[in-house]
Design a protein around this motif. Structure first.
Motif, mmCIF file in Angstrom:
data_model
loop_
_atom_site.group_PDB
_atom_site.id
_atom_site.type_symbol
_atom_site.label_atom_id
_atom_site.label_comp_id
_atom_site.label_asym_id
_atom_site.label_seq_id
_atom_site.Cartn_x
_atom_site.Cartn_y
_atom_site.Cartn_z
ATOM 1 N N GLY A 297 0.821 -1.207 0.000
ATOM 2 C CA GLY A 297 0.000 0.000 0.000
ATOM 3 C C GLY A 297 0.857 1.260 0.000
ATOM 4 N N VAL A 298 1.931 1.236 0.785
ATOM 5 C CA VAL A 298 2.851 2.380 0.820
ATOM 6 C C VAL A 298 3.527 2.555 -0.534
ATOM 7 C CG1 VAL A 298 4.954 3.299 1.872
ATOM 8 C CG2 VAL A 298 3.253 2.139 3.302
ATOM 9 N N ALA A 299 3.954 1.446 -1.132
ATOM 10 C CA ALA A 299 4.616 1.511 -2.439
ATOM 11 C C ALA A 299 3.670 2.069 -3.501
ATOM 12 C CB ALA A 299 5.104 0.128 -2.856
ATOM 13 N N THR A 300 2.416 1.657 -3.432
ATOM 14 C CA THR A 300 1.432 2.178 -4.384
ATOM 15 C C THR A 300 1.265 3.684 -4.212
ATOM 16 O OG1 THR A 300 0.251 0.064 -4.303
ATOM 17 C CG2 THR A 300 -0.935 1.957 -5.221
ATOM 18 N N GLY A 301 1.260 4.146 -2.967
ATOM 19 C CA GLY A 301 1.175 5.578 -2.714
ATOM 20 C C GLY A 301 2.361 6.326 -3.295
ATOM 21 N N LEU A 302 3.547 5.742 -3.211
ATOM 22 C CA LEU A 302 4.740 6.377 -3.783
ATOM 23 C C LEU A 302 4.677 6.405 -5.308
ATOM 24 C CD1 LEU A 302 7.519 4.889 -1.469
ATOM 25 C CD2 LEU A 302 6.684 7.251 -1.517
ATOM 26 N N VAL A 303 4.132 5.347 -5.915
ATOM 27 C CA VAL A 303 3.956 5.333 -7.364
ATOM 28 C C VAL A 303 3.037 6.470 -7.796
ATOM 29 C CG1 VAL A 303 2.926 4.069 -9.297
ATOM 30 C CG2 VAL A 303 4.434 2.883 -7.697
ATOM 31 N N LEU A 304 2.016 6.729 -7.002
ATOM 32 C CA LEU A 304 1.094 7.820 -7.311
ATOM 33 C C LEU A 304 1.813 9.169 -7.237
ATOM 34 C CD1 LEU A 304 -2.140 6.658 -5.439
ATOM 35 C CD2 LEU A 304 -1.533 6.371 -7.849
ATOM 36 N N ILE A 305 2.737 9.297 -6.289
ATOM 37 C CA ILE A 305 3.523 10.536 -6.198
ATOM 38 C C ILE A 305 4.400 10.693 -7.446
ATOM 39 C CG2 ILE A 305 5.380 11.700 -4.938
ATOM 40 C CD1 ILE A 305 4.277 10.446 -2.373
ATOM 41 N N VAL A 306 4.994 9.589 -7.897
ATOM 42 C CA VAL A 306 5.820 9.618 -9.096
ATOM 43 C C VAL A 306 4.986 10.037 -10.304
ATOM 44 C CG1 VAL A 306 7.152 8.209 -10.704
ATOM 45 C CG2 VAL A 306 7.464 7.911 -8.244
ATOM 46 N N ALA A 307 3.798 9.447 -10.439
ATOM 47 C CA ALA A 307 2.921 9.778 -11.557
ATOM 48 C C ALA A 307 2.530 11.250 -11.522
ATOM 49 C CB ALA A 307 1.672 8.902 -11.519
ATOM 50 N N PHE A 308 2.224 11.742 -10.345
ATOM 51 C CA PHE A 308 1.856 13.141 -10.185
ATOM 52 C C PHE A 308 3.024 14.048 -10.561
ATOM 53 C CE2 PHE A 308 1.479 17.054 -7.784
ATOM 54 C CZ PHE A 308 0.152 17.414 -8.002
ATOM 55 N N SER A 309 4.223 13.661 -10.166
ATOM 56 C CA SER A 309 5.420 14.444 -10.466
ATOM 57 C C SER A 309 5.619 14.589 -11.966
ATOM 58 C CB SER A 309 6.653 13.783 -9.842
ATOM 59 O OG SER A 309 6.494 13.630 -8.454
ATOM 60 N N SER A 310 5.390 13.496 -12.699
ATOM 61 C CA SER A 310 5.562 13.527 -14.138
ATOM 62 C C SER A 310 4.566 14.473 -14.799
ATOM 63 C CB SER A 310 5.397 12.120 -14.717
ATOM 64 O OG SER A 310 5.498 12.143 -16.115
ATOM 65 N N LEU A 311 3.321 14.443 -14.348
ATOM 66 C CA LEU A 311 2.308 15.339 -14.907
ATOM 67 C C LEU A 311 2.711 16.797 -14.694
ATOM 68 C CD1 LEU A 311 -1.015 13.581 -13.838
ATOM 69 C CD2 LEU A 311 0.167 13.477 -16.022
ATOM 70 N N PHE A 312 3.308 17.078 -13.562
ATOM 71 C CA PHE A 312 3.789 18.415 -13.240
ATOM 72 C C PHE A 312 4.821 18.870 -14.267
ATOM 73 C CE2 PHE A 312 6.967 21.061 -11.123
ATOM 74 C CZ PHE A 312 6.189 22.050 -10.529
ATOM 75 N N ALA A 313 5.806 18.010 -14.555
ATOM 76 C CA ALA A 313 6.872 18.361 -15.500
ATOM 77 C C ALA A 313 6.350 18.465 -16.925
ATOM 78 C CB ALA A 313 7.995 17.320 -15.423
#
Length: 463
Positions: A297-313
Motif C-alpha cells: 500500500g505504501v509503495a502504491t502511494g509512492l507510485v502515485l507521487i511519481v505519476a503526479f510528479s511527471s504530470l507536473f513536468a
C-alpha cells in the motif's frame, strides 16, 4: 552564444513581464527525469513482457534507450544553439526557414501539441486513477473524478513563478528516486530467481527479436523515455543553456536507463515473468511479495507521487509551446500573455490544463500511449532531424555550441529508427497520425489565406 541570450529569451523589454533564466542544471535534469518516469514504466512493464512473449523483453527497453541516446544528439545541438521557449516549435521554424516552410512545420507542431500534450497529461492522470484503485476501489465514474482532480491540482501547482517550480521539481525528483530505489533494492535483496539467471534468460536470443514483437513493445518503452528533451521547451528559463541543456539531456537518459534496467531485472527476480505479465499493479505485486500488503500500500502511494510528479513536468514544458508561437505571431495573441508579477504564460497553462481535464474524463488508457507516439513522430522527431541537417548546410559549424560526434551518422540513424517505430505503431495509428497532420495543413492554409501570409501573400511580398 552566451547568457546574452537572456534578452532574446525574454521576449520583451526589461520593464515588461518576461521569462527569467532561473533553472539550474540540477533543476533542469530533475524536471527531465520526473517527466520521463511518471506512471509509464509501472503500467508498461507487464505489457512489454506480454508483447515480447518471454524473457527477451529487456531488449525492448534497450532499444528505447538507444533511440533516446541517438535522438539526444539532435536535441542537444538544437537546444544549445537556440535556447528559447518553445523547443521544437522554435527549432522547426528556424530549420525550415522562418518566412516559408518553417511557418508550416512550426504551425503543425503547435497544432499537434494542442491535442497530444493534453492527451499525455490525461493518460498520466488516468493511469494515476488506475493505480489508485489498488488502494481504494473505484468504479468508472469515481475513477474519472480522481483523474480530473489530479489535472486540476497539477495546474494549480504550475500557476506560479519559475523559481518556486525549480524547488518543487527537486522535491518531486527525490520522491521519484526513492520510490524506484526502494523497488530495486527490495528486488535485489529478496530475489527468488538469481540475477544471473534473469540476465541469462534475457540475453538468450530467439525468434521474438525477428518478429513484430520488438517493434510493438519498443513503442511502449520509448513512451517511458519521452521527456529527456523537456529542458528544451524551457530553454528561455535555463541558466547557461549552451552547456546545461546538452548535459541535462544526456544525464537524464543515462540515469533513467540505469533505473529502468535495474527495475525490470528486480521485478522478474521476485515475480517470474510469466506472472508479471498478468499483473495490473506490478509494483504493488512485487512489494507485497517481499514485505506484505501494508508495504504494498505504501509503495502504491509512492507510485502515485511519481505519476503526479511527471504530470507536473509535462504540463510545465508544454505550456511554453503555445506561448512561444503566440509571441511570434503564429498563434492567438492571448497565449503570448505572461502573468504580470509571476512571469509565466498563465493563459497557456490554463488552456492545456482545461483540455487535459476534459480528455481525462473522456478517454481510456488503452492505446493512448501508441496514439501519442504515432502523432508526434513524423513532424517532431523525423522533421526535426531533417531540419538539423538543413541547418548544417546553411550555418557554419561555429554556430553550434554543442557538436555531435560522427555527424551526420546520428541524424541518419535517428531518421531510420523513428521511421521503424512509426511503422511499428500499426496501420490504424499511422493513419490517425497522418490524418492529424493533414488537418493541420488545412488549418494552416485557411489561416494563412485569411492573414494573406505565405503561400497566399501578394507576389511583391513573397521572398
Amino acid at each position: 552564444m552566451s547568457n546574452s541570450t537572456d534578452s532574446a529569451a525574454s521576449q520583451g523589454s526589461p520593464q515588461s513581464p518576461h521569462l527569467l533564466r532561473r533553472l539550474s542544471l540540477l533543476q533542469g535534469t530533475a524536471l527531465n527525469m520526473i517527466d520521463m518516469v511518471g506512471i509509464g514504466p509501472f503500467v508498461v512493464l507487464p505489457l512489454v513482457i506480454q508483447l515480447m512473449g518471454g524473457p527477451n523483453f529487456i531488449w525492448a527497453w534497450i532499444l528505447g534507450a538507444v533511440v533516446s541516446f541517438i535522438d539526444a544528439f539532435i536535441w542537444s545541438e538544437l537546444g544549445a544553439a537556440y535556447p528559447q521557449a518553445g523547443g521544437s516549435y522554435r527549432f522547426l521554424k528556424i530549420a525550415y526557414g522562418e518566412e516559408r516552410w518553417g511557418k508550416l512545420f512550426s504551425f503543425l507542431y503547435v497544432w499537434q501539441t494542442l491535442i497530444q500534450a493534453p492527451l499525455v497529461v490525461a493518460s498520466g492522470s488516468i493511469g494515476f486513477a488506475q493505480y489508485a484503485s489498488y488502494l481504494f476501489p473505484l468504479d468508472e465514474w469515481s475513477g474519472k473524478a480522481v483523474s480530473g482532480t489530479v489535472v486540476i491540482i497539477v495546474t494549480m501547482l504550475i500557476y506560479r513563478r519559475i523559481d518556486s517550480i525549480g524547488r518543487i521539481s527537486l522535491v518531486l525528483w527525490v520522491a521519484v528516486m526513492l520510490t524506484i530505489g526502494w523497488i530495486i533494492v527490495g528486488g535485489l535483496t529478496n530475489a527468488t530467481v538469481s540475477f544471473s539467471d534473469v540476465l541469462g534468460q534475457a540475453m538468450h536470443l530467439d525468434g521474438n527479436l525477428l518478429s513484430a514483437g520488438l517493434g510493438a513493445s519498443s513503442v511502449k518503452t520509448i513512451y517511458c523515455f519521452l521527456g529527456y528533451y523537456n529542458v528544451c521547451h524551457l530553454g528561455g528559463e535555463m541558466k547557461n543553456p549552451e552547456r546545461n541543456i546538452p548535459l541535462s539531456i544526456f544525464i537524464s537518459i543515462a540515469g533513467i536507463t540505469l533505473l529502468y534496467m535495474l527495475l525490470n531485472l528486480s521485478v522478474v527476480s521476485v515475480v517470474p515473468w510469466q506472472e508479471a505479465q498478468k499483473s495490473t499493479f506490478i509494483v504493488s505485486t512485487v512489494i507485497e511479495a517481499i514485505y506484505g500488503a501494508k508495504a504494498a500500500g505504501v509503495a502504491t502511494g509512492l507510485v502515485l507521487i511519481v505519476a503526479f510528479s511527471s504530470l507536473f513536468a509535462v504540463m510545465l514544458g508544454y505550456s511554453r509551446v503555445p506561448y512561444a508561437a503566440a509571441v511570434d505571431g503564429q498563434f492567438f495573441k492571448i497565449f503570448a500573455k505572461l502573468h504580470p508579477t509571476r512571469h509565466f504564460p498563465y493563459v497557456s497553462v490554463l488552456f492545456l490544463g482545461g483540455v487535459a481535464f476534459g480528455f481525462s474524463l473522456l478517454f481510456r488508457l488503452s492505446d493512448v500511449i501508441t496514439a501519442i507516439l504515432a502523432m508526434r513522430i513524423v513532424v517532431q522527431f523525423i522533421g526535426q532531424a531533417i531540419g538539423l541537417w538543413l541547418l548544417h548546410r546553411r550555418k557554419a559549424t561555429s554556430h553550434f555550441p554543442f557538436r555531435m560526434p560522427l555527424y551526420p551518422l546520428p541524424v541518419i540513424l535517428a531518421i531510420a529508427v523513428w521511421s521503424y517505430i512509426f511503422i511499428s505503431t500499426g496501420w490504424s495509428f499511422m493513419v490517425s497520425g497522418l490524418t492529424v497532420i493533414a488537418l493541420g495543413v488545412v488549418a494552416f492554409l485557411l489561416t494563412a489565406n485569411i492573414r494573406k501570409q505565405w503561400p497566399f501573400a501578394p507576389k511583391q511580398n513573397r521572398l
